[in-house]
Motif scaffolding. Structure first.
Motif, mmCIF file in Angstrom:
data_model
loop_
_atom_site.group_PDB
_atom_site.id
_atom_site.type_symbol
_atom_site.label_atom_id
_atom_site.label_comp_id
_atom_site.label_asym_id
_atom_site.label_seq_id
_atom_site.Cartn_x
_atom_site.Cartn_y
_atom_site.Cartn_z
ATOM 1 N N LYS A 95 0.865 -1.049 -0.094
ATOM 2 C CA LYS A 95 -0.095 -0.086 -0.082
ATOM 3 C C LYS A 95 0.653 1.021 -0.079
ATOM 4 O O LYS A 95 1.923 1.288 0.744
ATOM 5 C CB LYS A 95 -0.865 -0.034 1.318
ATOM 6 N N GLY B 108 -13.311 0.379 8.807
ATOM 7 C CA GLY B 108 -12.708 -0.859 9.469
ATOM 8 C C GLY B 108 -13.876 -1.641 9.988
ATOM 9 O O GLY B 108 -14.124 -2.967 9.825
ATOM 10 N N GLN C 268 -7.106 -3.532 6.192
ATOM 11 C CA GLN C 268 -6.581 -2.293 5.929
ATOM 12 C C GLN C 268 -5.170 -2.245 6.151
ATOM 13 O O GLN C 268 -4.705 -3.031 7.079
ATOM 14 C CB GLN C 268 -7.259 -1.101 7.073
ATOM 15 N N ASP D 133 -8.199 6.234 0.643
ATOM 16 C CA ASP D 133 -8.284 6.698 1.899
ATOM 17 C C ASP D 133 -7.500 7.729 2.438
ATOM 18 O O ASP D 133 -7.421 7.983 3.521
ATOM 19 C CB ASP D 133 -8.230 5.458 2.729
ATOM 20 N N TYR E 39 -9.032 -4.854 0.220
ATOM 21 C CA TYR E 39 -7.982 -3.985 0.647
ATOM 22 C C TYR E 39 -8.431 -2.635 0.402
ATOM 23 O O TYR E 39 -8.487 -2.098 -0.963
ATOM 24 C CB TYR E 39 -6.561 -4.404 0.359
ATOM 25 N N ASP E 40 -8.597 -1.752 1.317
ATOM 26 C CA ASP E 40 -8.893 -0.454 1.057
ATOM 27 C C ASP E 40 -7.890 0.542 0.357
ATOM 28 O O ASP E 40 -6.509 0.324 0.593
ATOM 29 C CB ASP E 40 -9.180 0.479 2.525
ATOM 30 N N LEU F 65 -10.781 5.831 9.274
ATOM 31 C CA LEU F 65 -10.295 4.509 8.964
ATOM 32 C C LEU F 65 -10.855 3.371 10.083
ATOM 33 O O LEU F 65 -11.281 2.533 9.528
ATOM 34 C CB LEU F 65 -8.886 4.521 9.102
#
Length: 225
Positions: free
Chosen positions: A14, A197, A214, A185, A181-182, A193
């Protein structure tokens, strides 16, 4: 959240906001190293994919830095972005659209989608494409595009001016991935978050079986086929 290294297809890292880095066999592919991601988000990439022209996804300076650092690097994107870069990197910037398939640095990529989600009727709707990489992971950009094939891992644009929680949840249920998977954001703080979640996890109404995860920028996970 991760899988055994002996059964991996991709390492996913990420990056800030909507950007991710995918690695396999010593090659690296980066999606959407935009202005809300790290300054170095595109560096080290062999291939770069850009979903659309909005500055949180497309940052010309970040892309130029990546292309100059690696003379073999190439970009695949839609026309509105390609036209801004192709003159500086002739033969290395490729225009793609919905239904196209191609190989980028050893990754098999499919293009799905055509339009950005509607932000407001008064704001012109621009083009947007999403990318399925190695038949495994889908990044839709700024749209709730349902790919015309099953995907195991969905990169979910969890928060934007054009979406709301009910749409996000129903999108996950419709795509029906094994895991989420975010992404998108970068405008959320810790409270936001935590909210998503909880609402997309065990505290919410249910994602239809998709495991919600996340990652913080810089965190990685290995994705199995």
């Amino acid at each position: 959240m991760g899988t055994d290294a002996n059964d991996t297809a991709l390492k996913l890292t990420k990056q800030g906001h909507a950007s991710v880095r995918l690695e396999k066999d010593g090659r690296t592919l980066v999606i959407d190293p935009g202005g809300y991601s790290e300054q170095e988000a595109g560096l080290g990439a062999d291939a770069l994919l850009v979903t659309h022209e909005h500055p949180d996804h497309f940052d010309e300076l970040r892309l130029r830095a990546a292309m100059e650092a690696n003379p073999e690097a190439e970009i695949w994107t839609l026309r509105s972005v390609a036209e801004q870069l192709s003159g500086a990197f002739p033969g290395r910037v490729h225009t793609v659209g919905h239904g196209d398939t191609f190989e980028a640095a050893g990754f098999e990529v499919e293009v799905h989608g055509e339009l950005h989600a509607v932000i407001h009727p008064d704001i012109p709707q621009i083009t947007n494409i999403g990318f399925v990489v190695d038949g495994l992971v889908f990044h839709p950009g700024d749209a709730l595009t349902v790919p015309e094939r099953p995907v195991k891992t969905l990169l979910l644009p969890v928060y934007a001016p054009w979406n709301k929680y009910a749409e996000v949840l129903d999108y996950v249920r419709t795509v029906s991935p094994a895991q989420v998977y975010d992404v998108h954001d970068g405008l959320l703080g810790d409270l936001g978050l935590a909210f998503f979640g909880r609402m997309l996890g065990e505290g919410g109404p249910g994602t239809g079986g998709a495991a919600h995860n996340q990652l913080r920028p810089g965190e990685s996970v290995r994705l199995a086929r």
